[in-house]
Motif scaffolding. Sequence first.
Motif, PDB file in Angstrom:
ATOM      1  N   LEU A 151       0.814  -1.210   0.000  1.00 31.34           N
ATOM      2  CA  LEU A 151       0.000   0.000   0.000  1.00 31.34           C
ATOM      3  C   LEU A 151       0.850   1.263   0.000  1.00 31.34           C
ATOM      4  CD1 LEU A 151      -2.762  -1.021   2.584  1.00 31.34           C
ATOM      5  CD2 LEU A 151      -3.053  -0.730   0.119  1.00 31.34           C
ATOM      6  N   LEU A 152       2.015   1.198   0.629  1.00 33.18           N
ATOM      7  CA  LEU A 152       2.894   2.375   0.733  1.00 33.18           C
ATOM      8  C   LEU A 152       4.284   2.053   0.199  1.00 33.18           C
ATOM      9  CD1 LEU A 152       1.887   3.505   4.346  1.00 33.18           C
ATOM     10  CD2 LEU A 152       1.099   4.500   2.185  1.00 33.18           C
ATOM     11  N   PRO A 153       4.376   1.708  -1.087  1.00 32.65           N
ATOM     12  CA  PRO A 153       5.669   1.272  -1.623  1.00 32.65           C
ATOM     13  C   PRO A 153       6.713   2.376  -1.644  1.00 32.65           C
ATOM     14  CG  PRO A 153       4.091   1.608  -3.395  1.00 32.65           C
ATOM     15  CD  PRO A 153       3.325   1.722  -2.112  1.00 32.65           C
ATOM     16  N   ALA A 154       6.280   3.630  -1.708  1.00 35.11           N
ATOM     17  CA  ALA A 154       7.241   4.727  -1.819  1.00 35.11           C
ATOM     18  C   ALA A 154       7.594   5.340  -0.469  1.00 35.11           C
ATOM     19  CB  ALA A 154       6.674   5.812  -2.740  1.00 35.11           C
ATOM     20  N   HIS A 155       7.041   4.797   0.595  1.00 32.39           N
ATOM     21  CA  HIS A 155       7.270   5.380   1.925  1.00 32.39           C
ATOM     22  C   HIS A 155       8.117   4.423   2.768  1.00 32.39           C
ATOM     23  CE1 HIS A 155       4.229   8.670   1.540  1.00 32.39           C
ATOM     24  NE2 HIS A 155       3.760   7.838   0.638  1.00 32.39           N
ATOM     25  N   ASP A 156       9.159   4.954   3.328  1.00 36.18           N
ATOM     26  CA  ASP A 156      10.018   4.174   4.215  1.00 36.18           C
ATOM     27  C   ASP A 156       9.602   4.464   5.650  1.00 36.18           C
ATOM     28  OD1 ASP A 156      11.963   2.605   5.268  1.00 36.18           O
ATOM     29  OD2 ASP A 156      13.614   4.007   4.912  1.00 36.18           O
ATOM     30  N   LEU A 157       8.605   3.720   6.126  1.00 32.32           N
ATOM     31  CA  LEU A 157       8.093   3.961   7.471  1.00 32.32           C
ATOM     32  C   LEU A 157       9.067   3.439   8.517  1.00 32.32           C
ATOM     33  CD1 LEU A 157       4.327   2.948   7.134  1.00 32.32           C
ATOM     34  CD2 LEU A 157       5.284   5.247   7.197  1.00 32.32           C
ATOM     35  N   PRO A 158       9.269   4.186   9.585  1.00 29.56           N
ATOM     36  CA  PRO A 158      10.077   3.667  10.689  1.00 29.56           C
ATOM     37  C   PRO A 158       9.475   2.380  11.236  1.00 29.56           C
ATOM     38  CG  PRO A 158       9.689   6.029  10.941  1.00 29.56           C
ATOM     39  CD  PRO A 158       8.814   5.573   9.816  1.00 29.56           C
ATOM     40  N   ALA A 159      10.320   1.480  11.686  1.00 30.47           N
ATOM     41  CA  ALA A 159       9.863   0.173  12.168  1.00 30.47           C
ATOM     42  C   ALA A 159       8.846   0.323  13.292  1.00 30.47           C
ATOM     43  CB  ALA A 159      11.058  -0.654  12.622  1.00 30.47           C
ATOM     44  N   ALA A 160       9.045   1.328  14.158  1.00 37.36           N
ATOM     45  CA  ALA A 160       8.137   1.509  15.292  1.00 37.36           C
ATOM     46  C   ALA A 160       6.735   1.855  14.817  1.00 37.36           C
ATOM     47  CB  ALA A 160       8.667   2.608  16.220  1.00 37.36           C
ATOM     48  N   ILE A 161       6.635   2.679  13.770  1.00 37.72           N
ATOM     49  CA  ILE A 161       5.325   3.058  13.245  1.00 37.72           C
ATOM     50  C   ILE A 161       4.678   1.871  12.550  1.00 37.72           C
ATOM     51  CG2 ILE A 161       4.123   4.526  11.590  1.00 37.72           C
ATOM     52  CD1 ILE A 161       6.105   6.715  12.175  1.00 37.72           C
ATOM     53  N   GLN A 162       5.477   1.100  11.799  1.00 37.70           N
ATOM     54  CA  GLN A 162       4.931  -0.093  11.164  1.00 37.70           C
ATOM     55  C   GLN A 162       4.357  -1.052  12.199  1.00 37.70           C
ATOM     56  OE1 GLN A 162       7.170  -2.077   8.081  1.00 37.70           O
ATOM     57  NE2 GLN A 162       8.467  -0.285   7.759  1.00 37.70           N
ATOM     58  N   ASP A 163       5.114  -1.266  13.271  1.00 35.10           N
ATOM     59  CA  ASP A 163       4.641  -2.181  14.311  1.00 35.10           C
ATOM     60  C   ASP A 163       3.366  -1.665  14.953  1.00 35.10           C
ATOM     61  OD1 ASP A 163       6.689  -3.957  13.910  1.00 35.10           O
ATOM     62  OD2 ASP A 163       7.967  -3.143  15.493  1.00 35.10           O
ATOM     63  N   GLN A 164       3.289  -0.336  15.151  1.00 39.06           N
ATOM     64  CA  GLN A 164       2.090   0.232  15.754  1.00 39.06           C
ATOM     65  C   GLN A 164       0.879   0.033  14.851  1.00 39.06           C
ATOM     66  OE1 GLN A 164       2.379   4.386  16.698  1.00 39.06           O
ATOM     67  NE2 GLN A 164       0.396   4.454  17.722  1.00 39.06           N
ATOM     68  N   ILE A 165       1.058   0.243  13.553  1.00 35.54           N
ATOM     69  CA  ILE A 165      -0.044   0.053  12.599  1.00 35.54           C
ATOM     70  C   ILE A 165      -0.506  -1.400  12.608  1.00 35.54           C
ATOM     71  CG2 ILE A 165      -0.656   0.039  10.142  1.00 35.54           C
ATOM     72  CD1 ILE A 165       1.200   2.447   9.790  1.00 35.54           C
ATOM     73  N   LEU A 166       0.444  -2.326  12.560  1.00 37.39           N
ATOM     74  CA  LEU A 166       0.099  -3.743  12.484  1.00 37.39           C
ATOM     75  C   LEU A 166      -0.542  -4.227  13.774  1.00 37.39           C
ATOM     76  CD1 LEU A 166       3.253  -5.106  10.606  1.00 37.39           C
ATOM     77  CD2 LEU A 166       1.043  -4.392   9.668  1.00 37.39           C
ATOM     78  N   ASP A 167      -0.051  -3.744  14.901  1.00 34.16           N
ATOM     79  CA  ASP A 167      -0.636  -4.153  16.186  1.00 34.16           C
ATOM     80  C   ASP A 167      -2.059  -3.624  16.324  1.00 34.16           C
ATOM     81  OD1 ASP A 167       1.669  -5.478  16.884  1.00 34.16           O
ATOM     82  OD2 ASP A 167       2.479  -3.845  18.101  1.00 34.16           O
ATOM     83  N   THR A 168      -2.281  -2.394  15.873  1.00 29.83           N
ATOM     84  CA  THR A 168      -3.610  -1.799  15.961  1.00 29.83           C
ATOM     85  C   THR A 168      -4.589  -2.487  15.025  1.00 29.83           C
ATOM     86  OG1 THR A 168      -2.639   0.347  16.523  1.00 29.83           O
ATOM     87  CG2 THR A 168      -4.924   0.343  15.739  1.00 29.83           C
ATOM     88  N   ALA A 169      -4.121  -2.852  13.828  1.00 32.48           N
ATOM     89  CA  ALA A 169      -5.000  -3.484  12.838  1.00 32.48           C
ATOM     90  C   ALA A 169      -5.454  -4.871  13.262  1.00 32.48           C
ATOM     91  CB  ALA A 169      -4.284  -3.565  11.492  1.00 32.48           C
ATOM     92  N   GLU A 170      -4.633  -5.587  14.009  1.00 35.62           N
ATOM     93  CA  GLU A 170      -4.970  -6.936  14.477  1.00 35.62           C
ATOM     94  C   GLU A 170      -5.374  -7.862  13.335  1.00 35.62           C
ATOM     95  OE1 GLU A 170      -7.936  -6.222  17.458  1.00 35.62           O
ATOM     96  OE2 GLU A 170      -6.422  -5.997  19.040  1.00 35.62           O
ATOM     97  N   GLY A 171      -4.696  -7.719  12.204  1.00 33.82           N
ATOM     98  CA  GLY A 171      -4.951  -8.622  11.085  1.00 33.82           C
ATOM     99  C   GLY A 171      -6.126  -8.249  10.205  1.00 33.82           C
ATOM    100  N   ASN A 172      -6.778  -7.102  10.490  1.00 30.57           N
ATOM    101  CA  ASN A 172      -7.912  -6.676   9.673  1.00 30.57           C
ATOM    102  C   ASN A 172      -7.394  -5.762   8.565  1.00 30.57           C
ATOM    103  OD1 ASN A 172     -10.226  -5.233   8.631  1.00 30.57           O
ATOM    104  ND2 ASN A 172     -11.352  -5.929  10.438  1.00 30.57           N
ATOM    105  N   PRO A 173      -7.500  -6.170   7.296  1.00 31.47           N
ATOM    106  CA  PRO A 173      -6.940  -5.369   6.192  1.00 31.47           C
ATOM    107  C   PRO A 173      -7.486  -3.955   6.114  1.00 31.47           C
ATOM    108  CG  PRO A 173      -7.531  -7.562   5.429  1.00 31.47           C
ATOM    109  CD  PRO A 173      -8.096  -7.423   6.806  1.00 31.47           C
ATOM    110  N   LEU A 174      -8.705  -3.731   6.578  1.00 30.71           N
ATOM    111  CA  LEU A 174      -9.307  -2.408   6.503  1.00 30.71           C
ATOM    112  C   LEU A 174      -8.501  -1.384   7.293  1.00 30.71           C
ATOM    113  CD1 LEU A 174     -11.710  -0.623   5.605  1.00 30.71           C
ATOM    114  CD2 LEU A 174     -12.857  -1.271   7.738  1.00 30.71           C
ATOM    115  N   PHE A 175      -7.831  -1.826   8.358  1.00 31.85           N
ATOM    116  CA  PHE A 175      -7.130  -0.900   9.237  1.00 31.85           C
ATOM    117  C   PHE A 175      -5.633  -0.868   8.982  1.00 31.85           C
ATOM    118  CE2 PHE A 175     -10.938  -2.321  11.590  1.00 31.85           C
ATOM    119  CZ  PHE A 175     -11.592  -1.106  11.628  1.00 31.85           C
ATOM    120  N   VAL A 176      -5.195  -1.556   7.944  1.00 34.73           N
ATOM    121  CA  VAL A 176      -3.764  -1.516   7.604  1.00 34.73           C
ATOM    122  C   VAL A 176      -3.493  -0.291   6.751  1.00 34.73           C
ATOM    123  CG1 VAL A 176      -1.913  -2.676   6.360  1.00 34.73           C
ATOM    124  CG2 VAL A 176      -3.503  -4.003   7.752  1.00 34.73           C
TER     125      VAL A 176
END
Length: 298
Positions: free
Chosen positions: A273-298
């Motif tokens: 979804l964000l191929p051109a963005h180099d997200l910091p690992a901490a932000i990636q982890d926060q997004i994934l933890d919040t989404a809990e596997g639901n694609p709508l929230f990724v």
Amino acid sequence: MEGCRKGKEQPGVARECIGPSAGAVEAGPTRNRQARVIGRERELAVLRGLLDEVVETEIPRLAMVYGPAGVGKSRLVREAVAIAVSERTDLQVLRGRCPAIGPGVTYWPLAEIVRAACGISLDDRGPEAQTKLRDGASELLRAAGMSHSETESTIFALATTAGITLPDNPLDRSRPIAVVTELARRWPQFLSAFASARPIAVVIEDLHWASDQVLEMVERLVSRTTGPMLLVVTARPEFAEEHSAFAAGLAEAATVSLRPLTKAQSGDLLAGLLPAHDLPAAIQDQILDTAEGNPLFV
């Protein structure tokens, strides 16, 4: 910085918004619709296999796709249909959706199917809608070998379903139970006529919002339609709990249940979804933890 969050015991991390990401708002909806389907290979294989089966056997099947909101039911079905259309150029796809706006639109998903099949827009005025319905349905039904009287009766039923006024429609003067009975008889004939010419995939989404009449019709369409038809419905898990008898005993029915993505699969989706963005690992982890596997929230 940290701050309190309503309804949460632990403080959350807040970050300053310094401006929009260029093109993010405009590209967001399209980007999400076009995102790669990840972690659904088995489910796609089931739907493709069912379509292959109905084409080979010419016996209708029902595929029920269950999953919570946002888990990707519509995206899965859209991908399966796109693959099928690319492989079978003669495949006809008909779609309808059950709206979440109460009981005032009893047959709404079927009305959408009628309008799409006959090229009728919601903006078409009465005479134009009448002409399109008569021309489109008559050609289809007569090509399937239906008699004039049967064709007329089916067109009246389709008009009633779609809310299109036709002169001398006997269903306008019929009791509600008689209308339900007539629609239940004519709709399998309508889809059978479609399937006599080419394979069809009928998609009805959000069945958890469907009226009882639509639920009864779905079961009847599977058991009474003839020819190569795959009927795909989507619904949230609570639908199965509230309507445990739905499709019970139907040998033609198959179930596909969507589970949350794994963290690795969600990470692959985020990277796509964000191929051109180099997200910091901490932000990636926060997004994934919040989404809990639901694609709508990724």
